[in-house]
Design a protein around this motif. Sequence first.
Motif, PDB file in Angstrom:
ATOM      1  N   GLY A 170       0.768  -1.235   0.000  1.00 14.36           N
ATOM      2  CA  GLY A 170       0.000   0.000   0.000  1.00 14.36           C
ATOM      3  C   GLY A 170       0.797   1.283   0.000  1.00 14.36           C
ATOM      4  N   ARG A 171       2.117   1.229  -0.147  1.00  9.52           N
ATOM      5  CA  ARG A 171       2.895   2.470  -0.219  1.00  9.52           C
ATOM      6  C   ARG A 171       2.715   3.080  -1.609  1.00  9.52           C
ATOM      7  N   ILE A 172       2.352   4.363  -1.637  1.00 15.42           N
ATOM      8  CA  ILE A 172       2.115   5.072  -2.896  1.00 15.42           C
ATOM      9  C   ILE A 172       3.039   6.284  -2.957  1.00 15.42           C
ATOM     10  N   GLU A 173       3.703   6.452  -4.069  1.00 13.48           N
ATOM     11  CA  GLU A 173       4.558   7.630  -4.245  1.00 13.48           C
ATOM     12  C   GLU A 173       4.270   8.304  -5.581  1.00 13.48           C
ATOM     13  N   PHE A 174       3.887   9.567  -5.509  1.00 15.53           N
ATOM     14  CA  PHE A 174       3.771  10.408  -6.699  1.00 15.53           C
ATOM     15  C   PHE A 174       5.092  11.171  -6.798  1.00 15.53           C
ATOM     16  N   ALA A 206      -4.263  -7.793 -12.552  1.00 12.02           N
ATOM     17  CA  ALA A 206      -3.885  -8.255 -11.213  1.00 12.02           C
ATOM     18  C   ALA A 206      -3.797  -7.085 -10.239  1.00 12.02           C
ATOM     19  N   TYR A 207      -3.253  -5.971 -10.703  1.00  7.48           N
ATOM     20  CA  TYR A 207      -3.130  -4.799  -9.826  1.00  7.48           C
ATOM     21  C   TYR A 207      -4.498  -4.247  -9.445  1.00  7.48           C
ATOM     22  N   ARG A 208      -5.386  -4.105 -10.419  1.00  7.10           N
ATOM     23  CA  ARG A 208      -6.697  -3.529 -10.138  1.00  7.10           C
ATOM     24  C   ARG A 208      -7.514  -4.377  -9.168  1.00  7.10           C
ATOM     25  N   ALA A 209      -7.193  -5.661  -9.068  1.00  5.60           N
ATOM     26  CA  ALA A 209      -7.892  -6.526  -8.118  1.00  5.60           C
ATOM     27  C   ALA A 209      -7.618  -6.111  -6.676  1.00  5.60           C
ATOM     28  N   HIS A 210      -6.573  -5.309  -6.468  1.00  2.00           N
ATOM     29  CA  HIS A 210      -6.214  -4.856  -5.123  1.00  2.00           C
ATOM     30  C   HIS A 210      -6.731  -3.445  -4.822  1.00  2.00           C
ATOM     31  N   VAL A 211      -7.461  -2.866  -5.779  1.00  2.00           N
ATOM     32  CA  VAL A 211      -7.875  -1.468  -5.650  1.00  2.00           C
ATOM     33  C   VAL A 211      -9.401  -1.356  -5.551  1.00  2.00           C
ATOM     34  N   LEU A 247     -16.068  -4.942   0.147  1.00  2.00           N
ATOM     35  CA  LEU A 247     -16.213  -6.396   0.094  1.00  2.00           C
ATOM     36  C   LEU A 247     -15.185  -7.042  -0.833  1.00  2.00           C
ATOM     37  N   ARG A 248     -14.534  -6.235  -1.645  1.00  2.00           N
ATOM     38  CA  ARG A 248     -13.435  -6.747  -2.472  1.00  2.00           C
ATOM     39  C   ARG A 248     -12.167  -6.902  -1.643  1.00  2.00           C
ATOM     40  N   ARG A 249     -12.184  -6.384  -0.407  1.00  2.00           N
ATOM     41  CA  ARG A 249     -11.041  -6.417   0.503  1.00  2.00           C
ATOM     42  C   ARG A 249      -9.821  -5.755  -0.161  1.00  2.00           C
ATOM     43  N   PRO A 250      -9.966  -4.488  -0.547  1.00  2.00           N
ATOM     44  CA  PRO A 250      -8.879  -3.830  -1.289  1.00  2.00           C
ATOM     45  C   PRO A 250      -7.704  -3.455  -0.388  1.00  2.00           C
ATOM     46  N   ASP A 251      -6.518  -3.426  -0.981  1.00  2.00           N
ATOM     47  CA  ASP A 251      -5.333  -2.931  -0.279  1.00  2.00           C
ATOM     48  C   ASP A 251      -5.215  -1.419  -0.427  1.00  2.00           C
TER      49      ASP A 251
END
Length: 245
Positions: free
Chosen positions: A19-23, A92-97, A176-180
């Motif tokens: 979950g670390r995000i860097e702009f 795969a990435y969008r499944a975590h969002v 309910l998707r349990r997103p990160d």
Amino acid sequence: DAEPRIRQSGSRPVPSVAGRIEFRDLGFQYTDQETVLQAFNLIIKAGETVALVGHTGAGKSTLGKLVARFYEFQDGALLIDDQDIRSLDLVAYRAHVGVVPQAPFLFSGTARENILYANEQYHGLGNEELTAVIEKANLQTLLSRFDAGLDTMVSSGGEGISLGQRQLIAFMRAVLRRPDLLAQARLSMQDRKLLAEMAAAEADPAVRDACTIEAERRCSDHKAGMTSAAAPTSLPRKSERKQQA
């Protein structure tokens, strides 16, 4: 206009997202004449809740859409867990969002059918079983806002229910998707208090530990509704962006 297609540089597997995000010096514009973000820098730590505060059009919601890969940025870099977001497998990435837009679009049907949209793992559950899943995620308080519960009828586009109720359905759908990672638009004050109560009641870790980006117009909106957020980040006003360009 903003690029309609997402540019990928790779398809790296994404088994999990901390979950670390860097702009990093990020630039984004809808048109050549409309620059929204210019050399924007921000680091959001894993599990952190950050409110992005600014005037309408300052780019608050745009940041969430960039993280969800709905838009393509033109300059700089966007890193997820220190990895170039363009190098990650898109599906795969969008499944975590999870995303809760300001004006969610709902389909004609019941609240249940709209909550289950993009949540195929729950499609075989009856109302009682789905209610149990909702209670496990500590979302039953939100469900109680609907007179007929899961059987509440919704018209196409969300007609017949309030904007706040539309957002709550979108929120339950996303959680309910349990997103990160969770990108969330501004909710009403009443609904924000409900979410704060849920957090205080030790909600499901899937809700509590997600890295969350929230769009707000004023600092007071954020402070009144949340108790554990990081200091908000102010984005430049549209007039200030024009001066920077």
